[in-house]
Design an enzyme around this catalytic site. Structure first.
Site, short mmCIF file in Angstrom:
data_model
loop_
_atom_site.label_atom_id
_atom_site.label_comp_id
_atom_site.label_asym_id
_atom_site.label_seq_id
_atom_site.Cartn_x
_atom_site.Cartn_y
_atom_site.Cartn_z
CD GLN A 180 -5.63 -1.41 9.26
OE1 GLN A 180 -6.28 -2.37 9.67
NE2 GLN A 180 -4.30 -1.38 9.35
CG HIS A 233 0.55 -7.24 5.21
ND1 HIS A 233 0.72 -6.96 6.54
CD2 HIS A 233 0.86 -6.11 4.54
CE1 HIS A 233 1.12 -5.71 6.68
NE2 HIS A 233 1.20 -5.16 5.49
CB CYS A 250 4.07 1.91 9.96
SG CYS A 250 3.15 0.61 9.11
CB SER A 269 -1.92 -3.72 2.08
OG SER A 269 -0.81 -4.52 2.42
CB ALA A 323 -0.93 -0.01 1.21
CB THR A 324 4.14 2.17 1.48
OG1 THR A 324 3.76 1.98 2.84
CG2 THR A 324 5.10 3.35 1.39
CB THR A 340 9.67 -9.49 -12.84
OG1 THR A 340 10.55 -9.18 -13.93
CG2 THR A 340 9.08 -10.88 -13.02
#
Length: 359
Positions: free
Chosen positions: A168, A187, A305, A185, A72-73, A223
């Site tokens: 989230q 994860h 983070c 994201s 996401a960053t 890739t």
């Protein structure tokens, strides 16, 4: 160990792991093939990527495209830099991936305040030269759910694009239908780390952030990993199928946790909130000592983070909490694989350890 840090990351779903194993490959298989190669194994890998893209997109609005990123960053960086907006407005409680990136592109960044519940008033979005408004769907520290439909409408009224960090919220609730750009994201929805995506509404032009071979529709060279894409896709499928059941499960866990921690103060709105996030405080609590005393529990004093950065939570400060209140707050996160017994036991241990400190 009882895991209470679902906002930081979630366990890998068995379905996601199984999907990934098919494309990790080895010398005796062809699952390792480069999805950008024209031969048969490459085309098979490319097909797996496209299946995953459709699976991820099924939880997002129609009329847009999914660009896979490393997380996401990167997706947020691509959105902010790619729009080339010179004037940006963001909420005071955005993730650092938005705040720090927006400041890098707009030294005069407009900060939209939040009230004591952690909510942004859409009327705070100014008219004028703002080209991009960014407000997250669900806050990662306090779990508040923003009025993203109203915020998107106000941004468009002001002539700006609307970017939503839905990390989230994705897979837990309906995606913001009126956003122009959405970052997600894997994860955070029981998928693998190392992959995220940016959803881009049709007609929104972006410049690439990473240059090279022109992969990902010319917006993100490099890739792709079919294994990571497949894991993300499989996690998205399960999230879509179990969304209602997971929300109901989390509601039960929230009620149990609040019952045990009844004497603690909740940070942020208790109503406009994702129930898998419980951010609470006890005045005078030594959080460092609490975490040391409860090493069998995995919980957080804030965003993973920002841990180790030396930063005090800007989110809690934006609510109007003073320094002592901020430093006496903890965040508990639970989800699909949390059990009622775990939550009840963990919260009882936390309450007892706090009482032992005399708070």
């Amino acid at each position: 160990m009882i895991y209470l840090d679902y906002q930081a990351t979630t366990p890998l779903a068995p379905e996601a792991r199984a999907a990934m194993l098919l494309w990790l490959g080895g010398p005796d298989t062809l699952g390792f093939a480069n999805p950008h190669s024209p031969h048969r194994p490459g085309r098979a890998a490319a097909a797996a990527v496209e299946v995953a893209r459709d699976q991820v997109a099924a939880l997002l609005p129609a009329g847009g495209r999914v660009i896979f990123t490393s997380g996401a960053t990167e997706a947020l960086n691509l959105a902010i830099a790619g729009t080339a907006a010179t004037r940006i407005a963001v909420s005071a409680i955005e993730h650092a991936a938005v705040l720090d990136t927006a400041r890098a592109y707009d030294a005069g960044l407009t900060i939209l305040p939040v009230d004591g519940r952690g909510l942004v008033d859409p009327a705070a979005v100014p008219d004028g030269e703002i080209g991009l408004v960014s407000v997250m769907q669900v806050n990662n520290e306090i779990g508040t759910v923003q009025p993203v439909a109203e915020l998107a409408a106000r941004a468009h009224e002001a002539g700006a694009l609307f970017l939503c960090d839905a990390v989230q919220g994705y897979g837990k609730m309906t995606a913001p239908a009126d956003a122009d750009l959405i970052a997600i994201s894997a994860h955070k929805i029981y998928g693998p780390k190392g992959i995220g995506a940016l959803w881009v509404r049709d007609g929104v032009a972006l410049a690439p952030l990473i240059h090279g071979g022109g992969q990902e529709q010319g917006l993100r060279s490099g890739t792709l990993s079919p294994a990571l894409c497949a894991g993300f896709g499989a996690a998205a499928v399960v999230a879509r199928e179990e969304m209602a059941a997971n929300a109901a499960h989390v509601e039960v866990l929230w009620s149990a946790a609040r019952g045990v921690l009844a004497r603690w103060t909740v940070n942020g709105s208790e109503q406009a909130r994702w129930r898998g996030n419980l951010n609470v405080r006890r005045d005078g609590l030594d959080v460092g000592r609490l975490m040391s005393d409860l090493r069998g529990l995995a919980f957080s004093a804030g965003s993973a983070c920002a841990s180790g950065s030396g930063r005090t939570s800007h989110v809690l400060k934006a609510l109007g909490l003073d320094e002592k209140q901020v430093k006496s707050s903890i965040r508990l996160g639970f989800g699909r694989y949390s059990t009622l017994r775990e939550i009840e036991d963990a919260c009882a241990m936390i309450d007892e350890a706090a009482a032992a400190q005399g708070v």
